[in-house]
Write an enzyme that holds these catalytic residues in place. Structure first.
Site, PDB file in Angstrom:
ATOM      1  N   ASP A   7       0.856  -1.188   0.000  1.00 46.34           N
ATOM      2  CA  ASP A   7       0.000   0.000   0.000  1.00 46.34           C
ATOM      3  C   ASP A   7       0.887   1.231   0.000  1.00 46.34           C
ATOM      4  O   ASP A   7       2.029   1.203   0.481  1.00 46.34           O
ATOM      5  CB  ASP A   7      -0.930   0.023   1.204  1.00 46.34           C
ATOM      6  N   GLY A   8       0.359   2.300  -0.544  1.00 46.14           N
ATOM      7  CA  GLY A   8       1.040   3.575  -0.562  1.00 46.14           C
ATOM      8  C   GLY A   8       0.120   4.642  -0.007  1.00 46.14           C
ATOM      9  O   GLY A   8      -1.102   4.490  -0.014  1.00 46.14           O
ATOM     10  N   GLU A  45       2.359   3.717  -4.224  1.00 44.45           N
ATOM     11  CA  GLU A  45       1.740   2.415  -4.533  1.00 44.45           C
ATOM     12  C   GLU A  45       2.680   1.567  -5.387  1.00 44.45           C
ATOM     13  O   GLU A  45       2.872   0.382  -5.135  1.00 44.45           O
ATOM     14  CB  GLU A  45       0.403   2.614  -5.268  1.00 44.45           C
ATOM     15  N   ASP A  68      -4.456  -2.435  -3.337  1.00 37.65           N
ATOM     16  CA  ASP A  68      -5.716  -1.720  -3.549  1.00 37.65           C
ATOM     17  C   ASP A  68      -5.560  -0.649  -4.635  1.00 37.65           C
ATOM     18  O   ASP A  68      -6.438   0.177  -4.825  1.00 37.65           O
ATOM     19  CB  ASP A  68      -6.236  -1.116  -2.244  1.00 37.65           C
ATOM     20  N   HIS A 118      -9.318  -0.067   2.765  1.00 40.52           N
ATOM     21  CA  HIS A 118     -10.084   0.371   3.933  1.00 40.52           C
ATOM     22  C   HIS A 118     -11.371  -0.441   4.102  1.00 40.52           C
ATOM     23  O   HIS A 118     -12.415   0.091   4.471  1.00 40.52           O
ATOM     24  CB  HIS A 118     -10.400   1.867   3.845  1.00 40.52           C
ATOM     25  N   ASP A 128      -1.444  -0.168   5.047  1.00 37.48           N
ATOM     26  CA  ASP A 128      -1.886   1.224   5.109  1.00 37.48           C
ATOM     27  C   ASP A 128      -1.328   1.897   6.364  1.00 37.48           C
ATOM     28  O   ASP A 128      -0.818   3.017   6.300  1.00 37.48           O
ATOM     29  CB  ASP A 128      -3.416   1.298   5.091  1.00 37.48           C
TER      30      ASP A 128
END
Length: 153
Positions: A7-8, A45, A68, A118, A128
């Protein structure tokens, strides 16, 4: 088989950002994160995927990337990035990271699975957290390519 969760994050986009990575293979588990003083969410990301793939020491591994980021997944799965490469990434952002990714992509057998961000996916939520914490650290690195090409040095 190796599971790579990524994740970024970026606050301001561009703004302070970071990435979070989890590598899992059998009993092995590793977390990696790093923050940058000014960058974008898409760069983080993509960098997360690069860092995760670089952490795999043996070539020809089967790697499933869970992300994501539609930007990253669609660019590879829909083969856009290969068209961009043929055109020298003309008009495209993040050429440096895409070239880095493509070198790593050739080394392993990489597939992607999109996860909704999320939405309670444990590893995505942890990535995250890692990305956001890294983006808020006091020792932020310089995303030199981004800052050099965007006049922020």
């Amino acid at each position: 088989m190796i599971q790579l969760y990524t994740d970024g994050a970026s606050s301001g986009n561009p703004g302070p950002g970071g990435y979070g990575v989890i590598l899992r293979s059998g009993p092995h588990y590793k977390e990696i994160s790093e923050g940058f003083r000014i960058t974008t969410n898409n760069r983080m990301e993509l960098l997360a995927v690069c860092i995760g793939l670089e952490a795999i020491k043996k070539p020809n591994q089967t790697v499933t990337v869970y992300s994501d980021s539609k930007y990253v997944i669609d660019s590879v799965e829909k083969k856009w990035v290969f068209g961009w490469l043929k055109k020298g990434f003309e008009g495209k952002k993040n050429k440096d990271l895409w070239l880095r990714f493509l070198q790593l992509y050739k080394i392993h057998k990489v597939s992607f699975i999109w996860v909704k961000g999320h939405a309670g996916h444990p590893e995505n939520e942890r990535c995250d957290q890692l990305a956001v914490l890294a983006s808020k650290s006091k020792d932020l690195k310089i995303d030199t390519v981004f800052e050099a090409t965007n006049g922020n040095t």
